[in-house]
Design an enzyme around this catalytic site. Structure first.
Site, PDB file in Angstrom:
ATOM      1  N   CYS A   1      98.098 -44.434  89.542  1.00  0.00           N
ATOM      2  CA  CYS A   1      96.973 -45.367  89.437  1.00  0.00           C
ATOM      3  C   CYS A   1      96.998 -46.231  90.703  1.00  0.00           C
ATOM      4  CB  CYS A   1      97.007 -46.195  88.160  1.00  0.00           C
ATOM      5  SG  CYS A   1      98.374 -47.350  88.012  1.00  0.00           S
TER       6      CYS A   1
ATOM      7  N   CYS B   1      93.510 -43.698  86.762  1.00  0.00           N
ATOM      8  CA  CYS B   1      92.503 -44.730  87.013  1.00  0.00           C
ATOM      9  C   CYS B   1      91.480 -44.188  88.005  1.00  0.00           C
ATOM     10  CB  CYS B   1      93.121 -46.044  87.487  1.00  0.00           C
ATOM     11  SG  CYS B   1      93.459 -46.179  89.240  1.00  0.00           S
TER      12      CYS B   1
ATOM     13  N   CYS C   1      93.224 -38.692  99.107  1.00  0.00           N
ATOM     14  CA  CYS C   1      94.631 -38.640  99.488  1.00  0.00           C
ATOM     15  C   CYS C   1      94.981 -37.260 100.028  1.00  0.00           C
ATOM     16  CB  CYS C   1      95.511 -38.938  98.276  1.00  0.00           C
ATOM     17  SG  CYS C   1      95.286 -40.596  97.600  1.00  0.00           S
TER      18      CYS C   1
END
Length: 281
Positions: A123, A199, A207
């Site tokens: 998250c 989340c 990423c």
């Protein structure tokens, strides 16, 4: 089919359209409001509208109205068909032609070499939801999984309400501490079999790909930290998050991970994402 894939690849050849598409893939199966996409990617609403229209024309994205807002989701079947066309026709069904690291795809539990699958929950802060998920899976099936959690923000600290809830539920919190995802990157980092975002903010972030190409899914849960008001209201928000995560993790822990192939496991974790995220503990 050839016309379809030409249009799809041409559409995805634009960097910002590709960024929109990748965000929706990371958020699948969620349908994401246009305003949230624009804010996450820093794109003007009018410009985003043209990108979404192009992705829709290419059959890659679906649109649905929820109250007063439009929500967009990736068309999973269309994307699967596109990938199959590329793999079977363009690459002749040969992974050695299409993959730069065909040997970097360990089977489930092969990453540890000890019969345990490695799981990472992510998250933004690693202060509440991912910590809850880490603790729940460790309690549900800690003998079968090596469990970690991390956050995408540079700094964080554990939320006291999350820790209090975990203690009330009988979890051992002595080993918990907030970590950044960078702790799990690099040549000496562990290789994961599963990576789950819990989340929306973390899922929205672009990423780098994980080494070993782990199975991944987005199990988004509303942020209990954002709830304000009386202490009882804040505590109830944390309990709802705990309940939603526990429902999904119980379903995940029940999967015969050692007997399913990667395609079946990916479909299973995607289905688990559809379990009601508002469930009470």
């Amino acid at each position: 089919m050839e016309t379809d894939i030409v249009l799809q690849l041409t559409t995805l050849g634009h960097p910002q359209r590709l960024a929109v598409f990748r965000l929706l893939v990371r958020r699948a199966p969620d349908a994401v409001p246009a305003g949230e996409i624009a804010a996450a990617l820093g794109i003007k609403p009018s410009t985003l509208s043209s990108y979404l229209a192009a992705l829709s024309r290419a059959g890659l994205v679906t649109q649905a109205r929820a109250a007063t807002s439009l929500r967009y989701a990736v068309d999973a079947e269309a994307v699967q068909a596109m990938a199959e066309t590329l793999f079977l026709e363009c690459c002749r069904g040969r992974p050695d032609l299409c993959l730069s690291q065909p040997d970097a795809q360990p089977g489930i539990a092969a990453a540890t070499g000890a019969g345990k699958s490695r799981v990472l929950f992510i998250c933004s802060g690693n202060s509440a939801r991912s910590i809850l998920a880490e603790s729940i899976l460790r309690a549900e099936a800690g003998d079968r999984f090596e469990v970690h959690s991390a956050g995408t923000r540079p700094r964080s600290e554990l939320n006291p309400l999350a820790l209090s809830l975990l203690e009330d539920e009988g979890h051992d919190i002595s080993m918990l501490h907030a970590k950044n995802v960078d702790a799990f990157r690099g040549p000496d980092a562990p290789r994961f079999d599963f990576v789950f975002t819990v989340c929306d903010q973390a899922a929205n972030e672009d990423c780098p790909a994980w080494t070993g190409q782990p199975i991944s899914a987005h199990w988004g849960v509303p942020d209990p930290v954002r709830v304000t008001g009386a202490a009882s209201e804040r505590a109830a928000a944390f309990r709802r998050a705990y309940g939603a995560l526990r429902s999904r993790i119980a379903a995940f822990a029940a999967l015969p991970v050692d007997r399913l192939d990667r395609v079946s496991l990916q479909k299973a974790v995607d289905r688990i994402a559809g379990i009601d995220a508002t469930a009470d503990a």
